[in-house]
Design a protein around this motif. Structure first.
Motif, mmCIF file in Angstrom:
data_model
loop_
_atom_site.group_PDB
_atom_site.id
_atom_site.type_symbol
_atom_site.label_atom_id
_atom_site.label_comp_id
_atom_site.label_asym_id
_atom_site.label_seq_id
_atom_site.Cartn_x
_atom_site.Cartn_y
_atom_site.Cartn_z
ATOM 1 N N ALA A 146 -8.083 -43.894 5.557
ATOM 2 C CA ALA A 146 -6.955 -43.128 5.107
ATOM 3 C C ALA A 146 -7.476 -42.035 4.238
ATOM 4 O O ALA A 146 -6.881 -40.800 4.400
ATOM 5 C CB ALA A 146 -6.199 -44.169 3.907
ATOM 6 N N LYS A 147 -8.757 -42.216 3.807
ATOM 7 C CA LYS A 147 -9.287 -40.912 3.279
ATOM 8 C C LYS A 147 -9.618 -39.831 4.306
ATOM 9 O O LYS A 147 -9.692 -38.433 4.092
ATOM 10 C CB LYS A 147 -10.698 -41.037 2.575
ATOM 11 N N LYS A 148 -9.869 -40.214 5.512
ATOM 12 C CA LYS A 148 -10.281 -39.228 6.491
ATOM 13 C C LYS A 148 -9.032 -38.426 6.989
ATOM 14 O O LYS A 148 -8.940 -37.779 7.970
ATOM 15 C CB LYS A 148 -11.037 -40.082 7.613
ATOM 16 N N GLU A 149 -7.714 -39.099 6.960
ATOM 17 C CA GLU A 149 -6.711 -38.636 7.530
ATOM 18 C C GLU A 149 -6.262 -37.368 7.084
ATOM 19 O O GLU A 149 -5.983 -37.514 5.929
ATOM 20 C CB GLU A 149 -5.428 -39.941 7.433
ATOM 21 N N LYS A 150 -5.819 -36.247 7.727
ATOM 22 C CA LYS A 150 -5.614 -34.963 7.189
ATOM 23 C C LYS A 150 -4.095 -35.214 6.390
ATOM 24 O O LYS A 150 -4.083 -34.299 5.573
ATOM 25 C CB LYS A 150 -5.826 -33.948 8.244
ATOM 26 N N ASN A 151 -3.513 -36.031 7.037
ATOM 27 C CA ASN A 151 -1.986 -35.909 6.489
ATOM 28 C C ASN A 151 -1.746 -36.700 5.013
ATOM 29 O O ASN A 151 -0.969 -36.934 4.587
ATOM 30 C CB ASN A 151 -0.891 -36.273 7.340
ATOM 31 N N ILE A 152 -2.982 -37.270 4.713
ATOM 32 C CA ILE A 152 -2.897 -38.304 3.585
ATOM 33 C C ILE A 152 -3.812 -37.547 2.219
ATOM 34 O O ILE A 152 -4.968 -37.206 2.585
ATOM 35 C CB ILE A 152 -3.582 -39.635 3.857
ATOM 36 N N THR A 153 -3.118 -37.431 1.194
ATOM 37 C CA THR A 153 -3.742 -36.969 0.135
ATOM 38 C C THR A 153 -3.920 -38.346 -0.679
ATOM 39 O O THR A 153 -2.881 -39.005 -1.274
ATOM 40 C CB THR A 153 -2.878 -36.293 -0.774
#
Ligand SMILES: Cc1cc2nc3c(=O)[nH]c(=O)nc-3n(C[C@H](O)[C@H](O)[C@H](O)COP(=O)(O)OP(=O)(O)OC[C@H]3O[C@@H](n4cnc5c(N)ncnc54)[C@H](O)[C@@H]3O)c2cc1C
Length: 416
Positions: free
Chosen positions: A121-128
């Motif tokens: 999840a941390k690596k996903e660009k759309n997730i803060t």
């Protein structure tokens, strides 16, 4: 006049366990902007028996995390042993057809497994992704007492923040503040169990199976021994609070006494307890309860989706996360996040899958609450190839459990 900077997202997910991380990953990959909040910092432990069935493993593969999953320390699981209150035992191997199609099961410590999802999840660009941020309460839309449009949360320094989104997902587990705020507390009377577990090294016995002992005085709860790597086992017990309170004992005391029973004593003679006992509560799935409303949905334990009989909740939670994400994407694309539309796209879609499973589980619950019948079914099934076959296929399809208590099957058992 100075304009206050606002944190606005498509979706806020409260909780980054299996349910929340899965929801966030599917949403982000569909192009939605997500704020993922968790009160802990990963890797973090979660009290669990650590089993991962196909429900979970299939989604790990779908998320493209299989390679990373393979690197985690784990035990390979090929079957399940169930013992009924009078000590009758039945070993059910996973069916060879299922193994050929989907591989076997694994037991993986949650500290490793949940961290795998959290790091993805941390690596996903759309997730803060904000850790050490505890959601306190939902924020309601102006002029509405029911439409949720954000959350208030505290950060690690105790500072209070507000964030806004079109949809808020309660994925914050069995004490979910979001579920409580919308009037659907995940603590459900009669379906709630308290559990305690610790890790032990060098427990004697097979390391390729999950062992569930529905012992007298503990049933419908059970004592478990689940291997998690070559030398470590997850050992625990789960019971309805009213059952152990009646015995005027703590759960830990009952667990220690169970380990000391003649049938287990030898297995624990050289075993070393390597972590302290830790407790956690969990309600299991029963009747359909609302899991979608105006601007909100509930997934995983926050929506009470762990399976009855086994308490399996990781795969079921991830499944709710995936279906919720698909439903939310549709609702957002239609620009309609009303209760009616979220219910249609998420709750109804989910219950289409759950209904037959829940019916199947009702039969298993019936067995658990009728000890003598349970003893009879286990004793007879253990010796009957056809019943072991049904039981084996049941690990893949729980709707088959009704076959185990069907009058035709009962007659066959009596005659066998
Ligand atoms: C003793 C025990 C044994 C079990 N054994 C198994 C098993 O072997 N296999 C299996 O499949 N299932 C098992 N389960 C069930 C399984 O653990 C749960 O169903 C599963 O963890 C549910 O995932 P979740 O993401 O919904 O909730 P959780 O895993 O509880 O994740 C919730 C997340 O929300 C965060 N959170 C909580 N409150 C807040 C807040 N206010 N703000 C922000 N974040 C918050 C938490 O830190 C956590 O990271 C077991 C359960 C218990 C209790």
């Amino acid at each position: 006049m100075p304009v206050q900077k606002m944190d606005v997202f498509d979706v806020i997910v409260s909780g980054a366990g299996p349910a929340g991380a899965t929801t966030a990953l599917f949403l982000a990959r569909a192009g939605k902007k997500v704020l993922l909040l968790d009160k802990e910092k990963f890797p973090r432990d979660k009290i669990c028996a650590d089993n991962k069935t196909w429900k979970c493993l299939d989604i790990v593969k779908e998320l493209g995390l299989w390679k990373q999953f393979q690197k985690l320390p784990k035990a390979e699981i090929y079957g399940v042993l169930v013992a009924s209150p009078n000590g009758s035992e039945m070993y059910t191997p996973l069916h060879e057809k299922d193994i050929a199609e989907r591989g076997h099961w694994y037991n993986v410590k949650r500290i490793h497994f949940d961290n795998l999802l959290a790091q993805a999840a941390k690596k996903e660009k759309n997730i803060t992704f904000k850790e050490k941020c505890a959601v306190v309460k939902p924020i309601y839309a102006v002029h509405s007492k029911t439409h949720i449009s954000g959350v208030t949360y505290h950060d690690a320094k105790g500072k209070t923040h507000d964030a806004w989104a079109r949809v808020v997902v309660g994925a914050d587990g069995s004490q979910s503040p979001i579920a409580k705020a919308v009037g659907h507390s995940p603590v459900v009377k009669g379906r709630y169990a308290t559990n305690t577990r610790a890790y032990f090294e060098n427990v004697k016995g097979p390391m390729d199976r999950c062992e569930l002992y529905y012992l007298k005085g503990i049933c419908p709860g059970y004592f478990w021994i689940f291997p998690v790597d070559k030398k470590t086992c997850n050992v625990g017990i789960g019971m309805r609070p009213e059952d152990f309170e009646r015995q005027k004992k703590s759960l830990e005391q009952i667990l220690r006494e169970t380990i000391a029973l003649p049938q287990f004593k030898g297995r624990f003679k050289k075993a070393k307890q390597v972590t302290a006992f830790k407790e956690w509560g969990l309600s299991v799935l029963g009747k359909r309860r609302p899991c979608a409303g105006n601007g909100w949905v509930l997934v995983g334990d926050a929506g009470t989706f762990a399976m009855t009989f086994s308490g399996e909740g990781v795969g079921p939670s991830m499944r709710t996360g995936k279906i919720a994400a698909q439903g939310i994407v549709r609702a957002l694309n239609e620009n309609d996040v009303s209760a009616r539309n979220l219910k249609k796209h998420y709750e109804d879609a989910l219950w289409k899958i759950l209904n037959p499973e829940v019916k199947g589980f009702r039969w298993l619950e019936f067995l658990l609450l009728n000890e003598r019948l349970f003893d009879f079914v286990i004793a007879k099934s253990a010796k009957n190839k056809e019943l072991i076959e049904i039981s084996s296929r049941m690990q893949h399809d729980y709707t088959l459990s009704k076959k185990l208590v069907h009058p035709k099957t009962a007659l066959k058992m009596l005659l066998s």
